[in-house]
Design a protein around this motif. Structure first.
Motif, PDB file in Angstrom:
ATOM      1  N   VAL A 103       0.848  -1.191   0.000  1.00 39.21           N
ATOM      2  CA  VAL A 103       0.000   0.000   0.000  1.00 39.21           C
ATOM      3  C   VAL A 103       0.885   1.243   0.000  1.00 39.21           C
ATOM      4  CG1 VAL A 103      -1.774   1.304   1.245  1.00 39.21           C
ATOM      5  CG2 VAL A 103      -1.830  -1.199   1.251  1.00 39.21           C
ATOM      6  N   HIS A 104       0.618   2.143  -0.925  1.00 33.02           N
ATOM      7  CA  HIS A 104       1.347   3.417  -0.973  1.00 33.02           C
ATOM      8  C   HIS A 104       0.650   4.409  -0.042  1.00 33.02           C
ATOM      9  CE1 HIS A 104       3.481   6.905  -2.438  1.00 33.02           C
ATOM     10  NE2 HIS A 104       2.322   7.493  -2.676  1.00 33.02           N
ATOM     11  N   VAL A 105       1.403   5.021   0.865  1.00 32.18           N
ATOM     12  CA  VAL A 105       0.866   6.053   1.751  1.00 32.18           C
ATOM     13  C   VAL A 105       1.394   7.392   1.255  1.00 32.18           C
ATOM     14  CG1 VAL A 105       0.755   6.944   4.105  1.00 32.18           C
ATOM     15  CG2 VAL A 105       0.744   4.466   3.708  1.00 32.18           C
ATOM     16  N   GLN A 148       2.120  -2.167  -5.982  1.00 35.98           N
ATOM     17  CA  GLN A 148       1.212  -1.771  -4.907  1.00 35.98           C
ATOM     18  C   GLN A 148      -0.246  -1.953  -5.320  1.00 35.98           C
ATOM     19  OE1 GLN A 148       3.220   2.006  -4.147  1.00 35.98           O
ATOM     20  NE2 GLN A 148       3.930   1.164  -2.196  1.00 35.98           N
ATOM     21  N   VAL A 149      -1.059  -2.444  -4.371  1.00 38.22           N
ATOM     22  CA  VAL A 149      -2.455  -2.791  -4.656  1.00 38.22           C
ATOM     23  C   VAL A 149      -3.436  -1.709  -4.213  1.00 38.22           C
ATOM     24  CG1 VAL A 149      -2.014  -5.271  -4.608  1.00 38.22           C
ATOM     25  CG2 VAL A 149      -2.680  -4.095  -2.492  1.00 38.22           C
ATOM     26  N   ARG A 156      -6.038  -2.891  -7.126  1.00 40.71           N
ATOM     27  CA  ARG A 156      -6.196  -4.283  -7.554  1.00 40.71           C
ATOM     28  C   ARG A 156      -6.701  -5.091  -6.370  1.00 40.71           C
ATOM     29  NH1 ARG A 156      -1.624  -2.763  -9.505  1.00 40.71           N
ATOM     30  NH2 ARG A 156      -0.219  -3.814  -8.101  1.00 40.71           N
ATOM     31  N   PRO A 157      -7.388  -6.198  -6.606  1.00 40.64           N
ATOM     32  CA  PRO A 157      -7.846  -7.033  -5.489  1.00 40.64           C
ATOM     33  C   PRO A 157      -6.671  -7.580  -4.675  1.00 40.64           C
ATOM     34  CG  PRO A 157      -8.964  -7.647  -7.528  1.00 40.64           C
ATOM     35  CD  PRO A 157      -7.865  -6.704  -7.906  1.00 40.64           C
ATOM     36  N   ALA A 158      -6.908  -7.747  -3.367  1.00 47.92           N
ATOM     37  CA  ALA A 158      -5.909  -8.333  -2.465  1.00 47.92           C
ATOM     38  C   ALA A 158      -6.649  -8.927  -1.276  1.00 47.92           C
ATOM     39  CB  ALA A 158      -4.907  -7.285  -2.003  1.00 47.92           C
ATOM     40  N   VAL A 167      -4.854  -6.120   3.474  1.00 47.20           N
ATOM     41  CA  VAL A 167      -3.808  -5.120   3.686  1.00 47.20           C
ATOM     42  C   VAL A 167      -4.072  -4.482   5.042  1.00 47.20           C
ATOM     43  CG1 VAL A 167      -3.439  -4.639   1.232  1.00 47.20           C
ATOM     44  CG2 VAL A 167      -5.095  -3.276   2.520  1.00 47.20           C
ATOM     45  N   VAL A 168      -3.025  -3.961   5.640  1.00 50.34           N
ATOM     46  CA  VAL A 168      -3.152  -3.317   6.945  1.00 50.34           C
ATOM     47  C   VAL A 168      -2.869  -1.832   6.776  1.00 50.34           C
ATOM     48  CG1 VAL A 168      -2.213  -3.166   9.279  1.00 50.34           C
ATOM     49  CG2 VAL A 168      -2.514  -5.405   8.197  1.00 50.34           C
TER      50      VAL A 168
END
Length: 168
Positions: free
Chosen positions: A108-110, A120-121, A135-137, A140-141
């Motif tokens: 995950v891009h912050v 990155q999803v 995209r599906p995953a 993620v946290v």
């Protein structure tokens, strides 16, 4: 002349929480600058110089809550919010001027949209509180830390919508 207006530490704030009122303290850091950087700043005060002073506004935290949907559909932005509960039950949104550190799974891009890597999803923009699934995953946290207190939420990224839940 530079100055800092500090928040309240021993009494209630003078403004409401939604206008930046909270109790806490401020950590100020000062880094040395090179003689060349100092001279350039003296010659032209309007040109942005080196970032040699930093201030973190640390809110008192009795509890930190992160609210995020359980499931986020690809391409449909989702809202994520964080709330601080302070002594006496005062609730404060996690937003400027209070300092907060947002983090997430490596996938995950912050930050703003420019900077998303190909693997990155999802991306999360702390400035807007918007999480966008790319995209599906399976999961993620997303996490936020305020003054050493951390809250996180686990989200699933799908092609269809899901329900909303809270994590503390």
């Amino acid at each position: 002349m530079s100055f800092l207006i500090n928040g309240n530490s021993g009494k209630g704030p003078s403004s409401p929480a939604d206008q930046g009122g909270f109790t806490g303290w401020t950590m100020v850091g000062v880094d040395p600058v090179t003689p060349q950087e100092a001279e350039r700043a003296r010659r032209d005060a309007l040109v942005e110089g080196p970032r040699w002073v930093a201030a973190e506004f640390r809110a008192h935290v009795d509890r930190l809550t992160l609210a995020a949907p359980d499931t986020v559909a690809v391409g449909t932005p989702a809202t994520v919010t964080a709330t601080i509960t302070q002594p006496g039950g005062r609730t404060v949104p996690v937003a400027a001027p209070a300092s907060a550190d947002w983090s997430a799974s490596p996938s995950v891009h912050v930050g703003p949209a420019d900077g998303v890597k190909p693997w990155q999803v999802a991306r999360f923009d702390p400035a807007t509180g918007t999480l966008t699934a790319l995209r599906p995953a399976d999961s993620v946290v997303l996490a936020v830390t305020v003054n050493g207190v951390r809250a996180e939420a686990t989200l699933r990224l799908t092609a269809t919508s899901g329900a909303v839940a809270s994590a503390a």
